[in-house]
Design a protein around this motif. Structure first.
Motif, PDB file in Angstrom:
ATOM      1  N   ALA A  85      61.959  59.549  81.301  1.00  0.00           N
ATOM      2  CA  ALA A  85      62.187  60.290  79.969  1.00  0.00           C
ATOM      3  C   ALA A  85      62.230  62.416  79.525  1.00  0.00           C
ATOM      4  CB  ALA A  85      62.469  59.359  78.797  1.00  0.00           C
ATOM      5  N   SER A  86      60.857  62.100  80.249  1.00  0.00           N
ATOM      6  CA  SER A  86      60.456  63.070  79.795  1.00  0.00           C
ATOM      7  C   SER A  86      61.487  64.643  80.225  1.00  0.00           C
ATOM      8  CB  SER A  86      59.204  63.679  79.687  1.00  0.00           C
ATOM      9  OG  SER A  86      58.088  62.414  79.699  1.00  0.00           O
ATOM     10  N   LEU A  87      61.644  64.436  81.688  1.00  0.00           N
ATOM     11  CA  LEU A  87      63.302  65.256  81.742  1.00  0.00           C
ATOM     12  C   LEU A  87      64.239  65.394  80.634  1.00  0.00           C
ATOM     13  CD1 LEU A  87      62.976  64.560  85.793  1.00  0.00           C
ATOM     14  CD2 LEU A  87      62.308  66.529  84.413  1.00  0.00           C
ATOM     15  N   PHE A  88      64.590  64.530  79.875  1.00  0.00           N
ATOM     16  CA  PHE A  88      65.752  64.496  78.993  1.00  0.00           C
ATOM     17  C   PHE A  88      65.134  65.180  77.132  1.00  0.00           C
ATOM     18  CE2 PHE A  88      67.179  62.193  82.272  1.00  0.00           C
ATOM     19  CZ  PHE A  88      68.183  62.293  82.393  1.00  0.00           C
ATOM     20  N   LEU A  89      63.764  65.644  77.361  1.00  0.00           N
ATOM     21  CA  LEU A  89      63.443  65.998  76.131  1.00  0.00           C
ATOM     22  C   LEU A  89      63.267  67.665  76.104  1.00  0.00           C
ATOM     23  CD1 LEU A  89      59.464  64.481  76.254  1.00  0.00           C
ATOM     24  CD2 LEU A  89      61.995  64.133  74.756  1.00  0.00           C
ATOM     25  N   SER A  90      63.276  67.949  74.912  1.00  0.00           N
ATOM     26  CA  SER A  90      63.599  69.617  74.700  1.00  0.00           C
ATOM     27  C   SER A  90      63.480  70.665  75.866  1.00  0.00           C
ATOM     28  CB  SER A  90      64.498  70.169  73.269  1.00  0.00           C
ATOM     29  OG  SER A  90      62.880  69.963  72.698  1.00  0.00           O
ATOM     30  N   ARG A  91      63.276  71.667  76.062  1.00  0.00           N
ATOM     31  CA  ARG A  91      62.703  72.024  76.754  1.00  0.00           C
ATOM     32  C   ARG A  91      61.166  72.346  76.848  1.00  0.00           C
ATOM     33  NH1 ARG A  91      65.643  75.027  73.991  1.00  0.00           N
ATOM     34  NH2 ARG A  91      64.703  77.181  73.156  1.00  0.00           N
ATOM     35  N   GLY A  92      60.464  72.446  77.911  1.00  0.00           N
ATOM     36  CA  GLY A  92      59.147  73.372  77.358  1.00  0.00           C
ATOM     37  C   GLY A  92      57.656  71.488  77.233  1.00  0.00           C
ATOM     38  N   HIS A  93      58.249  70.037  77.749  1.00  0.00           N
ATOM     39  CA  HIS A  93      57.497  69.255  77.743  1.00  0.00           C
ATOM     40  C   HIS A  93      57.511  69.279  79.021  1.00  0.00           C
ATOM     41  CE1 HIS A  93      59.492  68.464  73.763  1.00  0.00           C
ATOM     42  NE2 HIS A  93      58.396  67.621  73.688  1.00  0.00           N
ATOM     43  N   ALA A  94      56.390  68.455  79.003  1.00  0.00           N
ATOM     44  CA  ALA A  94      55.593  67.490  80.301  1.00  0.00           C
ATOM     45  C   ALA A  94      56.441  66.688  81.350  1.00  0.00           C
ATOM     46  CB  ALA A  94      54.242  67.669  80.136  1.00  0.00           C
ATOM     47  N   TYR A  95      56.468  66.914  82.272  1.00  0.00           N
ATOM     48  CA  TYR A  95      56.997  65.654  82.970  1.00  0.00           C
ATOM     49  C   TYR A  95      55.650  65.212  84.510  1.00  0.00           C
ATOM     50  CZ  TYR A  95      59.613  62.574  86.130  1.00  0.00           C
ATOM     51  OH  TYR A  95      59.971  61.432  87.585  1.00  0.00           O
ATOM     52  N   VAL A  96      55.469  64.347  83.904  1.00  0.00           N
ATOM     53  CA  VAL A  96      53.993  64.469  85.094  1.00  0.00           C
ATOM     54  C   VAL A  96      54.051  62.422  86.488  1.00  0.00           C
ATOM     55  CG1 VAL A  96      51.521  63.784  85.351  1.00  0.00           C
ATOM     56  CG2 VAL A  96      52.665  65.407  83.619  1.00  0.00           C
ATOM     57  N   ARG A  97      54.269  63.098  87.359  1.00  0.00           N
ATOM     58  CA  ARG A  97      55.022  61.567  87.998  1.00  0.00           C
ATOM     59  C   ARG A  97      53.683  61.852  89.149  1.00  0.00           C
ATOM     60  NH1 ARG A  97      58.046  57.862  87.847  1.00  0.00           N
ATOM     61  NH2 ARG A  97      58.256  56.809  89.670  1.00  0.00           N
ATOM     62  N   LEU A  98      54.004  60.179  89.452  1.00  0.00           N
ATOM     63  CA  LEU A  98      52.987  60.311  90.874  1.00  0.00           C
ATOM     64  C   LEU A  98      53.580  60.337  92.428  1.00  0.00           C
ATOM     65  CD1 LEU A  98      50.128  59.619  92.035  1.00  0.00           C
ATOM     66  CD2 LEU A  98      50.536  57.275  91.358  1.00  0.00           C
ATOM     67  N   THR A  99      53.437  61.148  93.333  1.00  0.00           N
ATOM     68  CA  THR A  99      54.562  61.136  94.344  1.00  0.00           C
ATOM     69  C   THR A  99      53.887  60.917  94.969  1.00  0.00           C
ATOM     70  OG1 THR A  99      55.148  63.366  93.197  1.00  0.00           O
ATOM     71  CG2 THR A  99      56.163  63.052  95.330  1.00  0.00           C
ATOM     72  N   TYR A 100      54.793  59.683  96.379  1.00  0.00           N
ATOM     73  CA  TYR A 100      53.917  59.263  97.747  1.00  0.00           C
ATOM     74  C   TYR A 100      53.004  58.031  96.878  1.00  0.00           C
ATOM     75  CZ  TYR A 100      57.507  62.314  99.402  1.00  0.00           C
ATOM     76  OH  TYR A 100      58.581  63.163  99.697  1.00  0.00           O
ATOM     77  N   GLY A 101      52.192  57.897  96.108  1.00  0.00           N
ATOM     78  CA  GLY A 101      51.734  57.267  95.458  1.00  0.00           C
ATOM     79  C   GLY A 101      49.780  58.078  96.049  1.00  0.00           C
ATOM     80  N   VAL A 102      50.512  59.241  96.419  1.00  0.00           N
ATOM     81  CA  VAL A 102      48.666  60.134  96.185  1.00  0.00           C
ATOM     82  C   VAL A 102      49.190  61.159  95.464  1.00  0.00           C
ATOM     83  CG1 VAL A 102      48.346  61.899  97.707  1.00  0.00           C
ATOM     84  CG2 VAL A 102      49.488  59.995  98.291  1.00  0.00           C
ATOM     85  N   SER A 103      50.210  61.718  94.543  1.00  0.00           N
ATOM     86  CA  SER A 103      49.633  63.228  93.962  1.00  0.00           C
ATOM     87  C   SER A 103      50.546  63.229  92.501  1.00  0.00           C
ATOM     88  CB  SER A 103      49.938  64.777  94.785  1.00  0.00           C
ATOM     89  OG  SER A 103      48.904  64.614  95.745  1.00  0.00           O
ATOM     90  N   TYR A 104      49.808  63.696  91.948  1.00  0.00           N
ATOM     91  CA  TYR A 104      50.998  64.027  90.812  1.00  0.00           C
ATOM     92  C   TYR A 104      51.055  65.232  90.891  1.00  0.00           C
ATOM     93  CZ  TYR A 104      48.692  59.778  88.146  1.00  0.00           C
ATOM     94  OH  TYR A 104      47.914  58.866  87.875  1.00  0.00           O
TER      95      TYR A 104
END
Length: 224
Positions: A85-104
């Protein structure tokens, strides 16, 4: 010549860690281009700041990837879900996602509200709080402290709780610029993105030419 320049930059980063704080002020949303590719290029040379009780961490952004609307490799491609959902906020908001269960991975929304897209912060040049960064990445040499998106978030202490944070608010985690007449942006190169299985040939990875903290194989760098 390139190797010598890189050594100088690394020494400069280490030297700055003991000097006076950089005069950084938050970027306003109005400062940010309302288009993903333009925003990715614009963010090269800006600053990422994490204010902690024990001190401030500062890095100069030197590598950014763009994931514009309709990009099949972007997390927004499938449409809005609870987790993106954060990717659909107005520009300038953080989107933090855990990738491959290892790294944010630390991304930032990049379009008008309701349009899913983002830019990925791939690397910063560490400038302040180097001891605190190193404590989170024990044994890492200075050049590799924040060179790569997973290393960046580990060194800066960025995790899931920052998802959705307004990076223009100037609070705990924020983006900024120097509080002075803006110096000319350093040479910005553009090349293809890293680690993708499709749309890998699109020139959407922007970086500061000659900066030793840019991640990935040197052969993937080309001048725009």
């Amino acid at each position: 010549m390139k190797r010598a320049a890189g050594a100088v930059a690394v020494q400069a980063s280490a030297a700055h860690s003991s000097s006076s704080p950089l005069p950084i002020v938050p970027l306003c949303r109005a400062d940010l281009p309302v288009e993903t590719v333009a925003l990715a290029r614009f963010m090269v040379g800006k600053y990422l700041v994490h204010d902690l009780p024990e001190g401030r961490l500062v890095g100069r952004l030197v590598e950014i990837e763009g994931y514009p609307p309709g990009d099949s490799t972007g997390h927004a491609f499938i449409g809005p879900r609870g987790w993106n959902a954060s990717l659909f906020l107005s520009r300038g908001h953080a989107y933090v996602r855990l990738t491959y269960g290892v790294s944010y991975m630390l991304n930032m929304s990049s379009e008008a509200e309701g349009v899913g897209a983002g830019v990925l912060f791939r690397a910063v040049e560490p400038l302040e709080g180097l001891d605190a960064m190193a404590s989170r990445r024990p044994g890492a040499p200075l050049r590799d402290l924040t060179r790569g998106p997973g290393k960046l978030t580990q060194a800066f202490g960025v995790g899931a709780r920052f998802d959705g944070v307004d990076l223009c608010a100037g609070e705990e985690l924020w983006i900024g610029r120097l509080d002075a007449a803006a110096p000319p942006q350093q040479g910005v190169g553009v090349t293809t993105r890293i680690g993708l299985s499709r749309e890998q040939d699109r020139p959407l990875r922007f970086y500061e030419i000659g900066n030793p903290y840019v991640s990935g194989p040197r052969k993937l760098l080309s001048i725009a």
